[in-house]
Design a protein around this motif. Structure first.
Motif, mmCIF file in Angstrom:
data_model
loop_
_atom_site.group_PDB
_atom_site.id
_atom_site.type_symbol
_atom_site.label_atom_id
_atom_site.label_comp_id
_atom_site.label_asym_id
_atom_site.label_seq_id
_atom_site.Cartn_x
_atom_site.Cartn_y
_atom_site.Cartn_z
ATOM 1 N N HIS A 30 -0.994 -80.562 7.691
ATOM 2 C CA HIS A 30 -0.963 -81.800 6.909
ATOM 3 C C HIS A 30 0.474 -82.210 6.593
ATOM 4 N N SER A 31 1.279 -81.219 6.220
ATOM 5 C CA SER A 31 2.655 -81.534 5.845
ATOM 6 C C SER A 31 3.491 -81.938 7.060
ATOM 7 N N LEU A 32 3.025 -81.586 8.254
ATOM 8 C CA LEU A 32 3.791 -81.902 9.458
ATOM 9 C C LEU A 32 3.354 -83.208 10.108
ATOM 10 N N ILE A 33 2.071 -83.512 10.052
ATOM 11 C CA ILE A 33 1.572 -84.651 10.825
ATOM 12 C C ILE A 33 0.988 -85.747 9.961
ATOM 13 N N ASP A 34 0.994 -85.568 8.641
ATOM 14 C CA ASP A 34 0.572 -86.661 7.779
ATOM 15 C C ASP A 34 -0.902 -87.024 7.966
ATOM 16 N N GLN A 35 -1.694 -86.042 8.342
ATOM 17 C CA GLN A 35 -3.140 -86.270 8.470
ATOM 18 C C GLN A 35 -3.843 -85.212 7.625
ATOM 19 N N PRO A 36 -4.716 -85.620 6.707
ATOM 20 C CA PRO A 36 -5.387 -84.640 5.842
ATOM 21 C C PRO A 36 -6.298 -83.725 6.664
ATOM 22 N N PRO A 37 -6.576 -82.531 6.143
ATOM 23 C CA PRO A 37 -7.429 -81.577 6.871
ATOM 24 C C PRO A 37 -8.747 -82.173 7.325
ATOM 25 N N SER A 38 -9.300 -83.096 6.541
ATOM 26 C CA SER A 38 -10.606 -83.670 6.912
ATOM 27 C C SER A 38 -10.517 -84.508 8.186
ATOM 28 N N ASN A 39 -9.306 -84.918 8.555
ATOM 29 C CA ASN A 39 -9.139 -85.702 9.786
ATOM 30 C C ASN A 39 -8.703 -84.847 10.970
ATOM 31 N N GLN A 40 -8.689 -83.538 10.767
ATOM 32 C CA GLN A 40 -8.241 -82.646 11.836
ATOM 33 C C GLN A 40 -9.404 -81.803 12.352
ATOM 34 N N GLN A 41 -9.392 -81.600 13.657
ATOM 35 C CA GLN A 41 -10.329 -80.662 14.249
ATOM 36 C C GLN A 41 -9.518 -79.690 15.099
ATOM 37 N N LEU A 42 -9.735 -78.408 14.875
ATOM 38 C CA LEU A 42 -9.010 -77.399 15.637
ATOM 39 C C LEU A 42 -9.966 -76.700 16.590
ATOM 40 N N VAL A 43 -9.543 -76.569 17.835
ATOM 41 C CA VAL A 43 -10.385 -75.942 18.860
ATOM 42 C C VAL A 43 -9.583 -74.835 19.536
ATOM 43 N N LEU A 44 -10.149 -73.631 19.510
ATOM 44 C CA LEU A 44 -9.466 -72.501 20.147
ATOM 45 C C LEU A 44 -9.542 -72.649 21.653
ATOM 46 N N LEU A 45 -8.398 -72.680 22.302
ATOM 47 C CA LEU A 45 -8.387 -72.822 23.754
ATOM 48 C C LEU A 45 -8.875 -71.527 24.395
ATOM 49 N N GLY A 46 -9.609 -71.651 25.476
ATOM 50 C CA GLY A 46 -10.145 -70.468 26.122
ATOM 51 C C GLY A 46 -11.628 -70.409 25.880
ATOM 52 N N THR A 47 -12.011 -70.380 24.607
ATOM 53 C CA THR A 47 -13.445 -70.327 24.299
ATOM 54 C C THR A 47 -13.992 -71.708 23.970
ATOM 55 N N ASN A 48 -13.089 -72.653 23.641
ATOM 56 C CA ASN A 48 -13.490 -73.999 23.219
ATOM 57 C C ASN A 48 -14.326 -74.008 21.942
ATOM 58 N N ASP A 49 -14.171 -72.970 21.121
ATOM 59 C CA ASP A 49 -14.876 -72.943 19.845
ATOM 60 C C ASP A 49 -14.156 -73.827 18.830
ATOM 61 N N VAL A 50 -14.913 -74.665 18.153
ATOM 62 C CA VAL A 50 -14.355 -75.460 17.061
ATOM 63 C C VAL A 50 -14.213 -74.554 15.841
ATOM 64 N N LEU A 51 -13.013 -74.519 15.274
ATOM 65 C CA LEU A 51 -12.782 -73.621 14.139
ATOM 66 C C LEU A 51 -13.431 -74.187 12.871
ATOM 67 N N GLU A 52 -14.060 -73.284 12.123
ATOM 68 C CA GLU A 52 -14.708 -73.684 10.879
ATOM 69 C C GLU A 52 -13.770 -73.427 9.710
ATOM 70 N N ASP A 53 -13.672 -74.444 8.843
ATOM 71 C CA ASP A 53 -12.726 -74.414 7.729
ATOM 72 C C ASP A 53 -12.813 -73.151 6.880
ATOM 73 N N SER A 54 -14.042 -72.732 6.581
ATOM 74 C CA SER A 54 -14.208 -71.677 5.592
ATOM 75 C C SER A 54 -14.011 -70.281 6.162
ATOM 76 N N LYS A 55 -14.033 -70.159 7.486
ATOM 77 C CA LYS A 55 -13.896 -68.833 8.093
ATOM 78 C C LYS A 55 -12.437 -68.474 8.308
ATOM 79 N N THR A 56 -12.161 -67.191 8.343
ATOM 80 C CA THR A 56 -10.783 -66.770 8.585
ATOM 81 C C THR A 56 -10.457 -66.867 10.074
#
Lengths: 117, 94
Positions: B30-56
């Motif tokens: 957020h501090s780098l790209i000026d987009q709040p977490p709710s507007n971000q989706q993170l996907v682990l490359l390789g497995t293509n799993d979408v990362l869940e906010d609450s999990k480590t």
């Protein structure tokens, strides 16, 4: 004795701290790819450290961007990985190998030499 | 450890711990790209799993030097397609 009056006001207050390791810097490769890394990681390179801490500052570093028209994206990424590896490794305890693919060794050495790292 | 978050021609090196949640990484972004977490989706490359906010990160197999793709929310509220540019397509032709 001319010009011994008041020193010119510092243009950028953020430049005042000499060892300011907060924040990030953006490194831009030959192909225009951007790598955003922590300043303290960039400081692993003596060349970058000098750019980031020299009084007055380089125009690039005041904007937090450094362009490397001669360093390709693959090499620059490897260098950034090395910065972080080095940060971790220099903190002690564990050691790990830093993997380098043979085909990039020469380019990487040339870039490392330039960056004094 | 650190992870590499990539989108288009940009790569963000993010320092983090395996015990951190994906949300914590998004807050750093957020501090780098000026987009709040709710507007971000993170996907682990390789497995293509979408990362869940609450999990480590460790729970979601995100390790040191992992590459994670970043997608931002578009105007129509859906997330954009993942796109990471390849340097081969931009070789300087001089």
């Amino acid at each position: 004795m001319v010009g011994k009056g008041e020193a010119p006001a510092p243009r950028d207050p953020e430049e005042e701290e000499e060892e300011d390791t907060g924040g990030v810097v953006k490194l831009i490769s030959a192909e225009g790819f951007e790598f955003v890394i922590d300043k303290k990681a960039a400081m692993v390179s003596n060349t970058l450290r000098n750019m980031l801490t020299s009084p007055g500052g380089f125009s690039e570093t005041r904007q937090g961007e450094v362009r490397f028209p001669e360093i390709s994206t693959h090499i620059l990424e490897k260098i950034c990985q090395y910065f972080y590896w080095s940060l971790h490794y220099s903190s002690g305890q564990e050691t790990a190998e830093f993997p380098i693919e043979p085909e990039i060794t020469l380019d990487l050495m040339m870039a490392a030499n330039y960056l004094d790292t | 450890m650190y992870i590499r978050v990539k989108r288009n021609k940009s790569t963000y090196f993010i320092q983090c711990e395996p015990t951190e949640t994906a949300l914590s990484v998004k807050q750093k972004l957020h501090s780098l790209i000026d987009q709040p977490p709710s507007n971000q989706q993170l996907v682990l490359l390789g497995t293509n799993d979408v990362l869940e906010d609450s999990k480590t990160l460790a729970d979601q197999k995100v390790e040191n030097d992992s590459v994670v793709a970043l997608a931002l929310r578009k105007d129509d509220n859906a997330f954009e397609e993942i796109f990471i540019a390849r340097p081969e397509d931009f070789m300087s032709s001089s």
